[in-house]
Write a protein that holds these residues in place. Sequence first.
Motif, PDB file in Angstrom:
ATOM      1  N   TYR A  80      13.537   9.972 -11.433  1.00  0.00           N
ATOM      2  CA  TYR A  80      14.266   9.015 -10.633  1.00  0.00           C
ATOM      3  C   TYR A  80      14.240   9.457  -9.178  1.00  0.00           C
ATOM      4  O   TYR A  80      14.025  10.639  -8.891  1.00  0.00           O
ATOM      5  CB  TYR A  80      15.702   8.865 -11.145  1.00  0.00           C
ATOM      6  CG  TYR A  80      15.764   8.345 -12.556  1.00  0.00           C
ATOM      7  CD1 TYR A  80      16.059   9.194 -13.624  1.00  0.00           C
ATOM      8  CD2 TYR A  80      15.498   7.010 -12.829  1.00  0.00           C
ATOM      9  CE1 TYR A  80      16.090   8.717 -14.919  1.00  0.00           C
ATOM     10  CE2 TYR A  80      15.524   6.530 -14.137  1.00  0.00           C
ATOM     11  CZ  TYR A  80      15.817   7.393 -15.168  1.00  0.00           C
ATOM     12  OH  TYR A  80      15.826   6.928 -16.456  1.00  0.00           O
ATOM     13  N   PRO A  81      14.438   8.542  -8.253  1.00  0.00           N
ATOM     14  CA  PRO A  81      14.350   8.886  -6.824  1.00  0.00           C
ATOM     15  C   PRO A  81      15.200  10.094  -6.467  1.00  0.00           C
ATOM     16  O   PRO A  81      16.367  10.186  -6.863  1.00  0.00           O
ATOM     17  CB  PRO A  81      14.849   7.609  -6.141  1.00  0.00           C
ATOM     18  CG  PRO A  81      14.488   6.518  -7.099  1.00  0.00           C
ATOM     19  CD  PRO A  81      14.680   7.109  -8.467  1.00  0.00           C
ATOM     20  N   ASN A  82      14.583  11.010  -5.759  1.00  0.00           N
ATOM     21  CA  ASN A  82      15.255  12.219  -5.255  1.00  0.00           C
ATOM     22  C   ASN A  82      15.805  13.109  -6.374  1.00  0.00           C
ATOM     23  O   ASN A  82      16.788  13.831  -6.167  1.00  0.00           O
ATOM     24  CB  ASN A  82      16.382  11.843  -4.291  1.00  0.00           C
ATOM     25  CG  ASN A  82      15.861  11.086  -3.096  1.00  0.00           C
ATOM     26  OD1 ASN A  82      14.873  11.478  -2.490  1.00  0.00           O
ATOM     27  ND2 ASN A  82      16.499   9.982  -2.783  1.00  0.00           N
ATOM     28  N   GLN A  83      15.186  13.044  -7.524  1.00  0.00           N
ATOM     29  CA  GLN A  83      15.605  13.909  -8.625  1.00  0.00           C
ATOM     30  C   GLN A  83      14.411  14.646  -9.218  1.00  0.00           C
ATOM     31  O   GLN A  83      13.255  14.358  -8.886  1.00  0.00           O
ATOM     32  CB  GLN A  83      16.299  13.090  -9.714  1.00  0.00           C
ATOM     33  CG  GLN A  83      17.620  12.481  -9.267  1.00  0.00           C
ATOM     34  CD  GLN A  83      18.361  11.843 -10.422  1.00  0.00           C
ATOM     35  OE1 GLN A  83      18.205  12.243 -11.580  1.00  0.00           O
ATOM     36  NE2 GLN A  83      19.195  10.865 -10.124  1.00  0.00           N
ATOM     37  N   GLY A  84      14.700  15.599 -10.094  1.00  0.00           N
ATOM     38  CA  GLY A  84      13.643  16.316 -10.799  1.00  0.00           C
ATOM     39  C   GLY A  84      13.124  15.503 -11.966  1.00  0.00           C
ATOM     40  O   GLY A  84      13.449  14.331 -12.132  1.00  0.00           O
ATOM     41  N   LEU A  85      12.316  16.134 -12.781  1.00  0.00           N
ATOM     42  CA  LEU A  85      11.716  15.454 -13.928  1.00  0.00           C
ATOM     43  C   LEU A  85      12.584  15.646 -15.161  1.00  0.00           C
ATOM     44  O   LEU A  85      13.058  16.750 -15.442  1.00  0.00           O
ATOM     45  CB  LEU A  85      10.309  15.986 -14.200  1.00  0.00           C
ATOM     46  CG  LEU A  85       9.204  15.400 -13.346  1.00  0.00           C
ATOM     47  CD1 LEU A  85       9.199  16.030 -11.972  1.00  0.00           C
ATOM     48  CD2 LEU A  85       7.854  15.592 -14.016  1.00  0.00           C
ATOM     49  N   GLN A  86      12.715  14.580 -15.920  1.00  0.00           N
ATOM     50  CA  GLN A  86      13.529  14.600 -17.125  1.00  0.00           C
ATOM     51  C   GLN A  86      12.663  14.178 -18.302  1.00  0.00           C
ATOM     52  O   GLN A  86      11.917  13.204 -18.207  1.00  0.00           O
ATOM     53  CB  GLN A  86      14.702  13.633 -16.951  1.00  0.00           C
ATOM     54  CG  GLN A  86      15.614  13.503 -18.143  1.00  0.00           C
ATOM     55  CD  GLN A  86      16.702  12.468 -17.914  1.00  0.00           C
ATOM     56  OE1 GLN A  86      16.764  11.822 -16.860  1.00  0.00           O
ATOM     57  NE2 GLN A  86      17.576  12.308 -18.893  1.00  0.00           N
ATOM     58  N   LEU A  87      12.763  14.895 -19.405  1.00  0.00           N
ATOM     59  CA  LEU A  87      11.966  14.558 -20.570  1.00  0.00           C
ATOM     60  C   LEU A  87      12.464  13.254 -21.189  1.00  0.00           C
ATOM     61  O   LEU A  87      13.644  13.112 -21.500  1.00  0.00           O
ATOM     62  CB  LEU A  87      12.042  15.680 -21.602  1.00  0.00           C
ATOM     63  CG  LEU A  87      11.232  15.472 -22.872  1.00  0.00           C
ATOM     64  CD1 LEU A  87       9.731  15.529 -22.561  1.00  0.00           C
ATOM     65  CD2 LEU A  87      11.581  16.526 -23.919  1.00  0.00           C
ATOM     66  N   LEU A  88      11.546  12.304 -21.380  1.00  0.00           N
ATOM     67  CA  LEU A  88      11.853  11.046 -22.051  1.00  0.00           C
ATOM     68  C   LEU A  88      11.653  11.163 -23.553  1.00  0.00           C
ATOM     69  O   LEU A  88      12.491  10.746 -24.347  1.00  0.00           O
ATOM     70  CB  LEU A  88      10.927   9.943 -21.544  1.00  0.00           C
ATOM     71  CG  LEU A  88      11.382   9.009 -20.449  1.00  0.00           C
ATOM     72  CD1 LEU A  88      10.290   7.983 -20.192  1.00  0.00           C
ATOM     73  CD2 LEU A  88      12.682   8.323 -20.808  1.00  0.00           C
TER      74      LEU A  88
END
Lengths: 114, 110
Positions: free
Chosen positions: A39-47
Amino acid sequence: AQSVTQLGSHVSVSEGALVLLRCNYSSSVPPYLFWYVQYPNQGLQLLLKYTTGATLVKGINGFEAEFKKSETSFHLTKPSAHMSDAAEYFCAVSVPSGNTPLVFGKGTRLSVIA
Amino acid sequence: EAQVTQNPRYLITVTGKKLTVTCSQNMNHEYMSWYRQDPGLGLRQIYYSMNVEVTDKGDVPEGYKVSRKEKRNFPLILESPSPNQTSLYFCASSSWGQQFFGPGTRLTVL
């Protein structure tokens, strides 16, 4: 060596429409496959992730992906897009091992139109 | 809470001024790595470490150094930053292929 190709650097869908983000991989051994969201201005998150077993994998926020060995694909889908799904999505591949790097695709930016 | 932390989150610096971006994880993972993210290029791996005192180059190691003196920490060092190192940097630790990412460090080199 492994590689990932994400088809389409930018995908736009209407709110409520089907989301389909395409990912094809190359691997000399049976792979582990992943989808991450940023998401904008965030790190990566596992889907979601596929390791072994059932080829249809369900993840968070209503997303799912199907591992198709014959097509070397791992496309990400969601039946009905929400505005909050607008983000960048990355497909990644690794080999089944305790300590191996992930190889990422270049990412697909999803826009959701009201 | 299992997490990867990075500091600083934002940094503006000038060419040639040495800097260090810290990374720490609390999951006891052996594998840690650094990525940079640039528009249109996705994430590219800079360096990775498979355990303490074991580091190796990723796809784009030029201009970077790392060290792994203890399991939880994996700092990224830019000895002489240049403008082409302006980017968004992510640290990650992993277990069985699943990577946990830090929040990112946005670096601007003037």
